[in-house]
Scaffold this active site. Structure first.
Site, PDB file in Angstrom:
ATOM      1  N   PRO A 168     -19.168   1.840   6.304  1.00 33.07           N
ATOM      2  CA  PRO A 168     -20.104   0.401   7.374  1.00 33.07           C
ATOM      3  C   PRO A 168     -19.707   0.906   8.268  1.00 33.07           C
ATOM      4  CG  PRO A 168     -18.288  -0.084   6.244  1.00 33.07           C
ATOM      5  CD  PRO A 168     -18.415   0.918   4.959  1.00 33.07           C
ATOM      6  N   VAL A 209     -17.842  -3.664  11.694  1.00 35.28           N
ATOM      7  CA  VAL A 209     -19.315  -4.880  10.988  1.00 35.28           C
ATOM      8  C   VAL A 209     -18.763  -6.320  11.606  1.00 35.28           C
ATOM      9  CG1 VAL A 209     -18.310  -6.466   8.754  1.00 35.28           C
ATOM     10  CG2 VAL A 209     -18.177  -4.077   8.660  1.00 35.28           C
ATOM     11  N   LEU A 245       0.565  -0.899   0.045  1.00 36.18           N
ATOM     12  CA  LEU A 245      -0.309   0.290  -0.185  1.00 36.18           C
ATOM     13  C   LEU A 245       1.095   1.363   0.295  1.00 36.18           C
ATOM     14  CD1 LEU A 245      -2.755  -0.647   2.726  1.00 36.18           C
ATOM     15  CD2 LEU A 245      -3.200  -0.309   0.281  1.00 36.18           C
ATOM     16  N   LYS A 288      -9.846   7.414   8.355  1.00 35.99           N
ATOM     17  CA  LYS A 288     -10.696   6.900   7.476  1.00 35.99           C
ATOM     18  C   LYS A 288     -10.920   7.937   7.013  1.00 35.99           C
ATOM     19  CE  LYS A 288     -11.805   3.914   6.158  1.00 35.99           C
ATOM     20  NZ  LYS A 288     -11.078   2.247   5.324  1.00 35.99           N
ATOM     21  N   THR A 324      -9.850  -2.865  -0.653  1.00 42.31           N
ATOM     22  CA  THR A 324     -10.837  -2.528   0.539  1.00 42.31           C
ATOM     23  C   THR A 324      -9.913  -2.497   1.875  1.00 42.31           C
ATOM     24  OG1 THR A 324     -10.449  -5.426   0.756  1.00 42.31           O
ATOM     25  CG2 THR A 324     -12.441  -4.240   0.583  1.00 42.31           C
ATOM     26  N   ALA A 325      -8.401  -2.634   1.680  1.00 41.79           N
ATOM     27  CA  ALA A 325      -7.546  -2.848   2.249  1.00 41.79           C
ATOM     28  C   ALA A 325      -6.954  -1.265   3.332  1.00 41.79           C
ATOM     29  CB  ALA A 325      -6.472  -3.065   1.647  1.00 41.79           C
ATOM     30  N   SER A 326      -6.740  -1.292   4.407  1.00 39.58           N
ATOM     31  CA  SER A 326      -7.077  -0.385   5.344  1.00 39.58           C
ATOM     32  C   SER A 326      -6.934  -0.963   6.431  1.00 39.58           C
ATOM     33  CB  SER A 326      -8.266   1.090   5.134  1.00 39.58           C
ATOM     34  OG  SER A 326      -7.747   2.257   5.713  1.00 39.58           O
TER      35      SER A 326
END
Length: 294
Positions: free
Chosen positions: A139, A142, A13, A115, A32-34
């Site tokens: 979201p 989760v 990343l 984010k 999606t990767a964080s």
């Protein structure tokens, strides 16, 4: 079962150009990767940089591809809402996709800050080009059945702490939103394959931590040592450090009800939310199957 082909690429990343080869022949990207963790030592290096630079590098790969037409980004409700009390302070009846987190920073709720900054970077880069469209999924917390027993996720750890009696003496009056991981997955797929624009809050319901425990109890009566009472806010100021809650967090989050407007996700992404009780039933049964809990 799926038909098709899976190719695996080595990437990082934090490295510019690391995803260029993987994106070269792609028509769409789901990013999606964080990192999502509260067990960090350096928030800038472990949360902020992977989130922001990772998003930037993925979108540079989309630009370099010349074939990508759609990008779906996993953001978070943390980019919409900072502290729970923000809803009342802003005069809102519920948070919606038009709201942005304005109260988090690298020292206060750094995950939410990471984010927020990552999503801002994504919209900034989306507006600088016309090759691909961006859809964002936001979201709340989760939950749901894990695919592997070899997980160190915050959601699994959160559930295990409840099931193992860590909170049996009580929980603070903290409001949290929950969504099933399977609904989150379907939202990404639908957004990728269909016309989906802007941001999308994913949240089945808002519940207090005590309400969360009661939902577990409803599916597994008299099985686990779950909390049955609320810890007063004044007491949280005294014991907050042991619960990883500093005075500012307690002041701006505990005892402040929130609401989320999830109507856009229902309409735009055709989501029929899995009830929290079903989410928790399936999650606990999977944890039992993995022998992570009895």
């Amino acid at each position: 079962q799926t038909q098709g082909r899976l190719e695996v690429f080595e990437a990082n990343l934090l490295v510019r150009g690391s995803y260029d080869q993987a994106a070269q022949d792609c028509s769409a990207i789901i990013h999606t990767a964080s990192p999502f963790t509260f067990a960090f030592k350096n928030a800038t290096k472990e949360l902020l940089e992977p989130a922001v630079r990772g998003t930037e590098n993925i979108l540079h790969a989309a630009n370099a591809s010349k074939n990508v037409r759609k990008v779906v980004l996993t953001s978070s409700v943390g980019a919409i809402m900072g502290d729970m009390r923000d809803m009342k302070r802003k005069g809102l009846t519920a948070f919606s996709e038009s709201d942005w987190n304005t109260t988090s920073n690298i020292n206060h709720k750094p995950y939410e800050y990471s984010k927020t900054e990552a999503e801002k970077k994504a919209w900034e880069m989306a507006e600088q080009q016309k090759q691909w469209e961006l859809a964002v999924i936001n979201p709340f917390f989760v939950m749901g059945p894990p695919l592997s027993p070899h997980l160190h996720s915050e959601s699994v750890g959160y559930m295990l702490r409840y099931l193992k009696g860590d909170y049996k003496k009580g929980v603070p009056e903290l409001y949290m939103g929950y969504v099933d991981v399977r609904d989150v997955a379907q939202a990404h797929i639908y957004a990728l394959e269909n016309r989906a624009e802007g941001r999308h809050i994913l949240c089945e319901r808002i519940s207090t931590l005590l309400g969360f425990a009661q939902a577990i109890e409803s599916q597994f009566p008299n099985t686990y040592q779950l909390p049955k009472k609320i810890v007063p806010k004044w007491l949280m100021y005294l014991i907050g450090r042991s619960a990883r809650m500093n005075p500012k967090y307690i002041k701006t989050n505990i005892g402040h009800p929130i609401a989320m407007d999830n109507s856009k996700s229902k309409k735009a992404l055709k989501i029929d939310y899995i009830p929290l009780e079903k989410t928790l039933e399936d999650m606990v049964n999977q944890l039992i199957a993995f022998k992570l809990v009895k």
